[in-house]
Scaffold this motif. Structure first.
Motif, PDB file in Angstrom:
ATOM      1  N   THR A  95      52.392  10.646 -47.366  1.00 34.77           N
ATOM      2  CA  THR A  95      53.073  11.755 -48.044  1.00 34.77           C
ATOM      3  C   THR A  95      52.389  12.023 -49.386  1.00 34.77           C
ATOM      4  OG1 THR A  95      55.145  11.079 -47.018  1.00 34.77           O
ATOM      5  CG2 THR A  95      55.311  12.584 -48.880  1.00 34.77           C
ATOM      6  N   TYR A  96      52.069  13.288 -49.611  1.00 36.27           N
ATOM      7  CA  TYR A  96      51.300  13.694 -50.790  1.00 36.27           C
ATOM      8  C   TYR A  96      51.988  14.781 -51.595  1.00 36.27           C
ATOM      9  CZ  TYR A  96      47.123  11.516 -48.720  1.00 36.27           C
ATOM     10  OH  TYR A  96      46.215  10.628 -48.198  1.00 36.27           O
ATOM     11  N   VAL A  97      51.714  14.806 -52.885  1.00 33.03           N
ATOM     12  CA  VAL A  97      51.984  15.976 -53.722  1.00 33.03           C
ATOM     13  C   VAL A  97      50.637  16.503 -54.209  1.00 33.03           C
ATOM     14  CG1 VAL A  97      52.784  16.671 -56.029  1.00 33.03           C
ATOM     15  CG2 VAL A  97      54.355  15.507 -54.469  1.00 33.03           C
ATOM     16  N   VAL A  98      50.430  17.820 -54.060  1.00 33.42           N
ATOM     17  CA  VAL A  98      49.184  18.463 -54.496  1.00 33.42           C
ATOM     18  C   VAL A  98      49.551  19.651 -55.386  1.00 33.42           C
ATOM     19  CG1 VAL A  98      47.112  19.716 -53.765  1.00 33.42           C
ATOM     20  CG2 VAL A  98      47.984  17.835 -52.342  1.00 33.42           C
ATOM     21  N   THR A  99      49.083  19.651 -56.647  1.00 32.11           N
ATOM     22  CA  THR A  99      49.364  20.804 -57.517  1.00 32.11           C
ATOM     23  C   THR A  99      48.252  21.849 -57.392  1.00 32.11           C
ATOM     24  OG1 THR A  99      48.210  20.078 -59.529  1.00 32.11           O
ATOM     25  CG2 THR A  99      50.449  19.198 -59.171  1.00 32.11           C
ATOM     26  N   GLY A 100      48.583  23.075 -57.779  1.00 37.64           N
ATOM     27  CA  GLY A 100      47.624  24.172 -57.631  1.00 37.64           C
ATOM     28  C   GLY A 100      47.496  24.585 -56.176  1.00 37.64           C
ATOM     29  N   ALA A 101      48.585  24.367 -55.413  1.00 35.66           N
ATOM     30  CA  ALA A 101      48.546  24.490 -53.949  1.00 35.66           C
ATOM     31  C   ALA A 101      48.488  25.918 -53.429  1.00 35.66           C
ATOM     32  CB  ALA A 101      49.779  23.789 -53.360  1.00 35.66           C
ATOM     33  N   ALA A 102      48.708  26.895 -54.304  1.00 36.45           N
ATOM     34  CA  ALA A 102      48.776  28.284 -53.815  1.00 36.45           C
ATOM     35  C   ALA A 102      47.407  28.935 -53.652  1.00 36.45           C
ATOM     36  CB  ALA A 102      49.641  29.123 -54.762  1.00 36.45           C
ATOM     37  N   SER A 103      46.347  28.294 -54.178  1.00 35.07           N
ATOM     38  CA  SER A 103      45.055  28.985 -54.192  1.00 35.07           C
ATOM     39  C   SER A 103      43.894  27.989 -54.229  1.00 35.07           C
ATOM     40  CB  SER A 103      45.005  29.897 -55.435  1.00 35.07           C
ATOM     41  OG  SER A 103      43.756  30.538 -55.557  1.00 35.07           O
ATOM     42  N   GLY A 104      42.732  28.465 -53.844  1.00 38.65           N
ATOM     43  CA  GLY A 104      41.479  27.744 -54.089  1.00 38.65           C
ATOM     44  C   GLY A 104      41.438  26.308 -53.591  1.00 38.65           C
ATOM     45  N   ILE A 105      41.031  25.403 -54.479  1.00 39.58           N
ATOM     46  CA  ILE A 105      40.809  23.996 -54.118  1.00 39.58           C
ATOM     47  C   ILE A 105      42.121  23.312 -53.726  1.00 39.58           C
ATOM     48  CG2 ILE A 105      40.006  21.754 -54.991  1.00 39.58           C
ATOM     49  CD1 ILE A 105      38.089  23.326 -56.875  1.00 39.58           C
ATOM     50  N   GLY A 106      43.207  23.612 -54.445  1.00 33.28           N
ATOM     51  CA  GLY A 106      44.499  23.007 -54.125  1.00 33.28           C
ATOM     52  C   GLY A 106      44.967  23.412 -52.736  1.00 33.28           C
ATOM     53  N   LYS A 107      44.847  24.695 -52.441  1.00 30.95           N
ATOM     54  CA  LYS A 107      45.258  25.205 -51.131  1.00 30.95           C
ATOM     55  C   LYS A 107      44.431  24.562 -50.014  1.00 30.95           C
ATOM     56  CE  LYS A 107      46.085  29.623 -48.855  1.00 30.95           C
ATOM     57  NZ  LYS A 107      45.801  31.070 -48.905  1.00 30.95           N
ATOM     58  N   ALA A 108      43.120  24.472 -50.224  1.00 27.51           N
ATOM     59  CA  ALA A 108      42.238  23.852 -49.219  1.00 27.51           C
ATOM     60  C   ALA A 108      42.576  22.372 -49.027  1.00 27.51           C
ATOM     61  CB  ALA A 108      40.775  24.018 -49.637  1.00 27.51           C
ATOM     62  N   THR A 109      42.989  21.713 -50.103  1.00 24.38           N
ATOM     63  CA  THR A 109      43.344  20.288 -50.018  1.00 24.38           C
ATOM     64  C   THR A 109      44.631  20.100 -49.213  1.00 24.38           C
ATOM     65  OG1 THR A 109      42.275  19.922 -52.145  1.00 24.38           O
ATOM     66  CG2 THR A 109      43.782  18.210 -51.389  1.00 24.38           C
TER      67      THR A 109
ATOM     68  N   LEU B  62      55.881   8.325 -52.689  1.00 23.75           N
ATOM     69  CA  LEU B  62      54.663   9.100 -52.399  1.00 23.75           C
ATOM     70  C   LEU B  62      53.491   8.148 -52.191  1.00 23.75           C
ATOM     71  CD1 LEU B  62      54.814  11.920 -55.140  1.00 23.75           C
ATOM     72  CD2 LEU B  62      55.188  12.233 -52.671  1.00 23.75           C
ATOM     73  N   ASP B  63      52.557   8.541 -51.319  1.00 20.96           N
ATOM     74  CA  ASP B  63      51.329   7.768 -51.116  1.00 20.96           C
ATOM     75  C   ASP B  63      50.169   8.338 -51.935  1.00 20.96           C
ATOM     76  OD1 ASP B  63      52.306   5.953 -48.946  1.00 20.96           O
ATOM     77  OD2 ASP B  63      52.685   7.902 -48.002  1.00 20.96           O
ATOM     78  N   GLY B  64      50.214   9.661 -52.177  1.00 20.21           N
ATOM     79  CA  GLY B  64      49.120  10.274 -52.916  1.00 20.21           C
ATOM     80  C   GLY B  64      49.600  11.381 -53.836  1.00 20.21           C
ATOM     81  N   VAL B  65      48.984  11.447 -55.026  1.00 23.38           N
ATOM     82  CA  VAL B  65      49.241  12.549 -55.966  1.00 23.38           C
ATOM     83  C   VAL B  65      47.888  13.136 -56.343  1.00 23.38           C
ATOM     84  CG1 VAL B  65      50.035  13.131 -58.297  1.00 23.38           C
ATOM     85  CG2 VAL B  65      51.386  11.564 -56.868  1.00 23.38           C
ATOM     86  N   ILE B  66      47.753  14.450 -56.170  1.00 22.23           N
ATOM     87  CA  ILE B  66      46.480  15.109 -56.457  1.00 22.23           C
ATOM     88  C   ILE B  66      46.749  16.276 -57.403  1.00 22.23           C
ATOM     89  CG2 ILE B  66      44.423  16.167 -55.464  1.00 22.23           C
ATOM     90  CD1 ILE B  66      45.039  14.842 -52.811  1.00 22.23           C
ATOM     91  N   ALA B  67      46.243  16.167 -58.637  1.00 24.93           N
ATOM     92  CA  ALA B  67      46.482  17.182 -59.673  1.00 24.93           C
ATOM     93  C   ALA B  67      45.299  18.143 -59.708  1.00 24.93           C
ATOM     94  CB  ALA B  67      46.682  16.502 -61.022  1.00 24.93           C
ATOM     95  N   VAL B  68      45.495  19.320 -59.153  1.00 26.29           N
ATOM     96  CA  VAL B  68      44.420  20.308 -59.048  1.00 26.29           C
ATOM     97  C   VAL B  68      44.647  21.505 -59.974  1.00 26.29           C
ATOM     98  CG1 VAL B  68      43.032  21.710 -57.445  1.00 26.29           C
ATOM     99  CG2 VAL B  68      44.179  19.651 -56.600  1.00 26.29           C
ATOM    100  N   ALA B  69      45.903  21.849 -60.225  1.00 23.22           N
ATOM    101  CA  ALA B  69      46.228  23.073 -60.977  1.00 23.22           C
ATOM    102  C   ALA B  69      45.434  23.167 -62.268  1.00 23.22           C
ATOM    103  CB  ALA B  69      47.723  23.116 -61.284  1.00 23.22           C
TER     104      ALA B  69
END
Ligand code: NAD
Length: 260
Positions: A3-17, A63-70
């Motif tokens: 289970t992950y949280v990824v920020t910046g998820a609406a666009s670009g690198i975050g969305k692709a992740t 959570l298993d992963g947190v990815i801060a992209v925003a």
């Protein structure tokens, strides 16, 4: 599955992740100011608190992963709020949820821009965790640009978040809790953030000079950094931490070949 949280998820690198992780069968909660699971404005204290509340509720506190992209590139004080304090808040406020995982991992997106000239005053304020002071420093810098055309605000926030990883990965909160913490530093990635620059001859030339990419350049699709972020935050990564991994078609090796 994880289970992950990824920020910046609406666009670009975050969305692709988000798409990459979901295709691997994982559960992912996207975070953004629009068009995703968790709507939270990472430039504000309220938004940061709302992220933690929603992430706890949706994940059941684990959570298993947190990815801060925003992130933002605008030469404005809000860039300081999102790129440094928003990313730091994402990592630190979700760290307690990661401690419930058997293989916890965190990653943040810095930038090759971290290698260009930084503003020393702003950098010191960021590393001192002084958000009001850093916002004032960014107001003073205004729209000044570096020789590369990049804003010192952007370059300094990215340098500071990369330093955060270098300084803190070894801490009790991260390594001591079994959590790998790394940054990636992308070169030019084809996303809405750089679309306007890549659309002009002049912009393309400036980017090619700042980030020359002999391997498959001049730019990569967002799936490239997405795959790297997914690996760094996977169970497979048990021994890489405190690193800034350049994903730039070779640019960093050209700009500072002496560094090994
Ligand atoms: P993008 O503009 O496509 O995506 C950025 C996302 O962040 C957007 O969905 C935006 O809504 C979100 N965001 C902005 N402010 C926010 C806030 N206050 N709260 C929550 N979310 C917010 O850009 P991208 O190229 O995918 O950028 C992603 C990251 O990669 C950024 O940190 C950027 O600095 C970094 N980066 C990009 C490049 C590149 O060439 N595209 C190069 C190096 C680093």
């Amino acid at each position: 599955t994880r289970t992950y949280v990824v920020t910046g998820a609406a666009s670009g690198i975050g969305k692709a992740t988000v798409e990459h992780l979901r295709a691997q069968g994982h559960t992912v909660f996207g975070v953004d100011i629009r068009d995703t699971d968790i709507i939270a404005d990472l430039s504000t204290d309220d938004g940061r608190a709302s992220l933690v509340e929603q992430a706890n509720r949706l994940s059941g506190g684990r959570l298993d992963g947190v990815i801060a992209v925003a992130g933002l590139v605008a030469p404005k004080p809000i860039t300081v709020r999102v790129n440094y304090f928003g990313a730091k808040a994402t990592l630190e406020s979700l760290q307690p949820l990661l401690t419930k995982s058997d293989a916890p991992r965190a990653a943040v997106v810095a930038s090759m821009g971290a290698l260009t000239e930084v503003d020393d005053d702003l950098l010191a304020l960021l590393l001192a965790d002084d958000e009001p002071g850093a916002v004032e420093a960014a107001e003073r810098l205004g729209t000044t640009t570096l020789a590369t055309g990049m804003s010192p605000i952007y370059a300094t926030t990215k340098n500071a978040i990369a330093r955060y990883v270098r300084i803190h990965a070894k801490d009790d909160q991260w390594s001591g809790a079994g959590i790998a913490l790394n940054a990636i530093a992308p070169g030019v990635i084809e996303t809405p953030m750089v679309a306007a620059t890549l659309a002009t001859e002049e912009g393309r030339a400036a980017m090619a000079e700042g980030a020359p990419a002999p391997l498959n350049g001049p730019a990569a699709p967002p799936t490239a950094p997405a795959a790297l972020l997914a690996w760094l935050t996977s169970e497979e990564n048990s021994f890489v931490t405190g690193q800034i991994i350049f994903i730039d078609g070779g640019a960093e090796s050209i700009l500072r070949p002496e560094l090994v």
